[in-house]
Design a protein around this motif. Structure first.
Motif, PDB file in Angstrom:
ATOM      1  N   ASP A 213      -5.292  -9.864 -12.929  1.00 60.87           N
ATOM      2  CA  ASP A 213      -4.672 -10.910 -13.738  1.00 60.87           C
ATOM      3  C   ASP A 213      -3.157 -10.804 -13.818  1.00 60.87           C
ATOM      4  OD1 ASP A 213      -7.000 -12.278 -14.384  1.00 60.87           O
ATOM      5  OD2 ASP A 213      -7.375 -11.086 -16.188  1.00 60.87           O
ATOM      6  N   SER A 214      -2.564  -9.827 -13.142  1.00 57.67           N
ATOM      7  CA  SER A 214      -1.127  -9.563 -13.283  1.00 57.67           C
ATOM      8  C   SER A 214      -0.419  -9.568 -11.931  1.00 57.67           C
ATOM      9  CB  SER A 214      -0.907  -8.211 -13.980  1.00 57.67           C
ATOM     10  OG  SER A 214      -1.596  -8.140 -15.200  1.00 57.67           O
ATOM     11  N   PRO A 215      -0.155 -10.739 -11.371  1.00 54.90           N
ATOM     12  CA  PRO A 215       0.574 -10.789 -10.100  1.00 54.90           C
ATOM     13  C   PRO A 215       1.919 -10.083 -10.145  1.00 54.90           C
ATOM     14  CG  PRO A 215      -0.364 -12.930 -10.616  1.00 54.90           C
ATOM     15  CD  PRO A 215      -0.555 -12.078 -11.839  1.00 54.90           C
ATOM     16  N   ASP A 216       2.591 -10.118 -11.307  1.00 52.28           N
ATOM     17  CA  ASP A 216       3.892  -9.458 -11.403  1.00 52.28           C
ATOM     18  C   ASP A 216       3.765  -7.947 -11.237  1.00 52.28           C
ATOM     19  OD1 ASP A 216       2.458  -9.464 -13.836  1.00 52.28           O
ATOM     20  OD2 ASP A 216       4.283  -9.093 -15.005  1.00 52.28           O
ATOM     21  N   ILE A 217       2.673  -7.378 -11.767  1.00 52.41           N
ATOM     22  CA  ILE A 217       2.441  -5.939 -11.635  1.00 52.41           C
ATOM     23  C   ILE A 217       2.043  -5.594 -10.201  1.00 52.41           C
ATOM     24  CG2 ILE A 217       0.749  -4.149 -12.272  1.00 52.41           C
ATOM     25  CD1 ILE A 217       1.061  -5.179 -15.164  1.00 52.41           C
ATOM     26  N   GLN A 218       1.186  -6.401  -9.598  1.00 45.28           N
ATOM     27  CA  GLN A 218       0.836  -6.196  -8.192  1.00 45.28           C
ATOM     28  C   GLN A 218       2.090  -6.209  -7.324  1.00 45.28           C
ATOM     29  OE1 GLN A 218      -2.219  -8.845  -6.681  1.00 45.28           O
ATOM     30  NE2 GLN A 218      -3.175  -9.003  -8.696  1.00 45.28           N
ATOM     31  N   ALA A 219       2.994  -7.149  -7.604  1.00 45.59           N
ATOM     32  CA  ALA A 219       4.222  -7.265  -6.814  1.00 45.59           C
ATOM     33  C   ALA A 219       5.076  -6.010  -6.924  1.00 45.59           C
ATOM     34  CB  ALA A 219       5.014  -8.494  -7.267  1.00 45.59           C
ATOM     35  N   LYS A 220       5.199  -5.461  -8.135  1.00 39.59           N
ATOM     36  CA  LYS A 220       6.017  -4.271  -8.330  1.00 39.59           C
ATOM     37  C   LYS A 220       5.416  -3.059  -7.627  1.00 39.59           C
ATOM     38  CE  LYS A 220       9.394  -5.839 -10.904  1.00 39.59           C
ATOM     39  NZ  LYS A 220      10.802  -5.821 -10.394  1.00 39.59           N
ATOM     40  N   VAL A 221       4.088  -2.888  -7.759  1.00 39.99           N
ATOM     41  CA  VAL A 221       3.430  -1.761  -7.094  1.00 39.99           C
ATOM     42  C   VAL A 221       3.605  -1.859  -5.583  1.00 39.99           C
ATOM     43  CG1 VAL A 221       1.182  -0.729  -6.555  1.00 39.99           C
ATOM     44  CG2 VAL A 221       1.756  -1.304  -8.924  1.00 39.99           C
ATOM     45  N   CYS A 222       3.367  -3.047  -5.038  1.00 38.03           N
ATOM     46  CA  CYS A 222       3.425  -3.187  -3.584  1.00 38.03           C
ATOM     47  C   CYS A 222       4.847  -3.239  -3.056  1.00 38.03           C
ATOM     48  CB  CYS A 222       2.619  -4.409  -3.150  1.00 38.03           C
ATOM     49  SG  CYS A 222       0.842  -4.073  -3.094  1.00 38.03           S
ATOM     50  N   GLU A 223       5.790  -3.570  -3.903  1.00 37.48           N
ATOM     51  CA  GLU A 223       7.188  -3.424  -3.499  1.00 37.48           C
ATOM     52  C   GLU A 223       7.538  -1.949  -3.362  1.00 37.48           C
ATOM     53  OE1 GLU A 223      11.693  -4.454  -5.149  1.00 37.48           O
ATOM     54  OE2 GLU A 223       9.958  -5.471  -6.008  1.00 37.48           O
ATOM     55  N   ALA A 224       6.998  -1.136  -4.271  1.00 38.33           N
ATOM     56  CA  ALA A 224       7.267   0.304  -4.223  1.00 38.33           C
ATOM     57  C   ALA A 224       6.539   0.987  -3.076  1.00 38.33           C
ATOM     58  CB  ALA A 224       6.865   0.943  -5.545  1.00 38.33           C
ATOM     59  N   LEU A 225       5.310   0.543  -2.789  1.00 33.68           N
ATOM     60  CA  LEU A 225       4.478   1.222  -1.799  1.00 33.68           C
ATOM     61  C   LEU A 225       4.396   0.492  -0.460  1.00 33.68           C
ATOM     62  CD1 LEU A 225       1.479   2.348  -4.067  1.00 33.68           C
ATOM     63  CD2 LEU A 225       3.444   3.709  -3.306  1.00 33.68           C
ATOM     64  N   LEU A 226       5.002  -0.679  -0.367  1.00 29.49           N
ATOM     65  CA  LEU A 226       4.949  -1.511   0.832  1.00 29.49           C
ATOM     66  C   LEU A 226       3.499  -1.789   1.231  1.00 29.49           C
ATOM     67  CD1 LEU A 226       6.777  -3.065   2.650  1.00 29.49           C
ATOM     68  CD2 LEU A 226       6.856  -1.132   4.209  1.00 29.49           C
ATOM     69  N   CYS A 227       2.803  -2.454   0.338  1.00 28.89           N
ATOM     70  CA  CYS A 227       1.422  -2.845   0.600  1.00 28.89           C
ATOM     71  C   CYS A 227       1.292  -4.349   0.393  1.00 28.89           C
ATOM     72  CB  CYS A 227       0.462  -2.084  -0.317  1.00 28.89           C
ATOM     73  SG  CYS A 227       0.827  -2.201  -2.095  1.00 28.89           S
ATOM     74  N   THR A 228       0.133  -4.890   0.725  1.00 25.25           N
ATOM     75  CA  THR A 228      -0.121  -6.308   0.541  1.00 25.25           C
ATOM     76  C   THR A 228      -1.070  -6.494  -0.629  1.00 25.25           C
ATOM     77  OG1 THR A 228       0.122  -6.697   2.911  1.00 25.25           O
ATOM     78  CG2 THR A 228      -0.941  -8.421   1.632  1.00 25.25           C
TER      79      THR A 228
END
Length: 357
Positions: free
Chosen positions: A290-305
């Protein structure tokens, strides 16, 4: 950026719970207000804690306790806990391939009812929530290298990894209970076409690995070992996770990687059967989806999709440009045959253990 259809193609990351990695958040009033999740530790855990676990605690008061373990230890520990009826963890990320196996289904909670609430979410990939687990993210296992270690051209393919004359220096591969990707890279280095890779020719793969074995300076068992070996220059070319390569780059390390030598993989969140804090685990997973903003931050840090297209849209273009693209998957990146790997997992591991001794 991976398209929805590409992500669907993937459905493609230790000491047994020795230490608890706590956050700086104050503990909630009630000891039962917690959830226990296993992670592979290091930069992976740090990113999840900063951008996912701690915000979840702030919102819900539920403390997230993370336990460090290797992927192999997670599976072994979860299996042992279910068999003995002494389940102390609630959930852990398992590989996209493993979650479709019968062994996984035997120890995990089926999430049919939970997933119903997400079936109409247009921003989520169609398989974001399936009975076997919830997509954490997609990423790759690939060849990474130190570009300063070579003069002139840079390594780009698995064949280049085997060319120790043109590209000198130590080599590195993983050594745990999932050896298919090491064997697959050997076969690709030996000239096998991507479309003919599965079923794996194990004899041919091990013979090719015999050639490189004297140059392998690190057999890593955890993501932390793979990046520490790179930091200490134990090897100049290695097979590691894209999330770990990205973490090294974020440290300011000089590192490069090649999507021409990569396998598409992914992690799914698994709730262990009999989890003592099952409801809290479901809340943690729902918070993720439910948190696209959190997914974006995690995957920005880890370079994931991430599983949400809305999350991808929030990520900086410079980050999205580093993610495997649809063209990369179409032309170069290997999408593993999950069914074949699961059907032959025991045989692969036996052959691997006999060879690695």
């Amino acid at each position: 950026m991976l398209t929805n259809s590409v992500i669907r193609l993937s459905g493609v990351a230790m000491l047994c719970a020795a230490a608890f990695i706590g956050s700086a958040m104050p503990r909630p009033s009630f000891a039962s207000d917690k959830v226990v999740i296993a992670t592979t530790g290091g930069a992976y855990d740090a990113a999840l804690r900063k951008w996912w676990f701690d915000p979840f605690t702030v919102k819900t008061g539920i403390h997230v306790v993370s336990v460090a373990a290797t992927n192999a230890e997670m599976r072994a520990k979860a299996t042992a806990m279910v068999k003995t009826g002494n389940v102390t963890w609630d959930l852990y990320p398992d590989g996209e391939i493993q979650v479709s196996s019968q062994d996984h289904l035997a120890i995990s909670e089926q999430l049919d009812n939970f997933c119903a609430q997400f079936k109409d979410r247009q921003d989520l990939v169609p398989d974001a929530c399936i009975p076997a687990g919830v997509r954490l993210f997609s990423t790759a296992t690939l060849m990474a290298y130190d570009p300063k270690a070579f003069k002139g051209s840079q390594p780009a393919t698995w064949a280049d990894m085997w060319d120790t004359t043109k590209f000198p220096g130590g080599r590195s591969f993983p050594n745990f209970d999932d050896p298919w990707r090491v064997m697959a890279s050997a076969l690709l280095a030996d000239g096998v076409k991507r479309e003919n890779l599965f079923p794996l020719d194990v004899d041919r793969a091990l013979k090719k690995l015999d050639e490189l074995r004297p140059s392998i300076s690190l057999w890593w068992k955890t993501g932390d070992q793979s990046v520490q070996g790179f930091r200490e220059k134990d090897y100049s070319v290695g097979q590691i996770w894209l999330t770990r390569a990205s973490a090294l780059r974020s440290e300011g390390r000089t590192i490069a990687w090649s999507n021409k030598a990569a396998f598409l993989v992914g992690d799914r969140l698994t709730i262990i059967k009999g989890a003592p804090n099952r409801d809290n685990a479901l809340k943690l997973i729902a918070f993720w989806l439910d948190s696209p903003d959190i997914q974006a931050k995690v995957c920005e840090a880890l370079l994931c999709t991430p599983p949400s297209s809305a999350a991808i849209a929030l990520m900086p273009q410079a980050v999205r440009d580093q993610m495997p693209s649809a063209q990369d998957v179409r032309d170069n990146i290997v999408v593993p045959d999950s069914k074949w790997i699961n059907d032959h997992a025991a045989e692969l591991l036996e052959r691997w253990n006999n060879w690695i001794q």
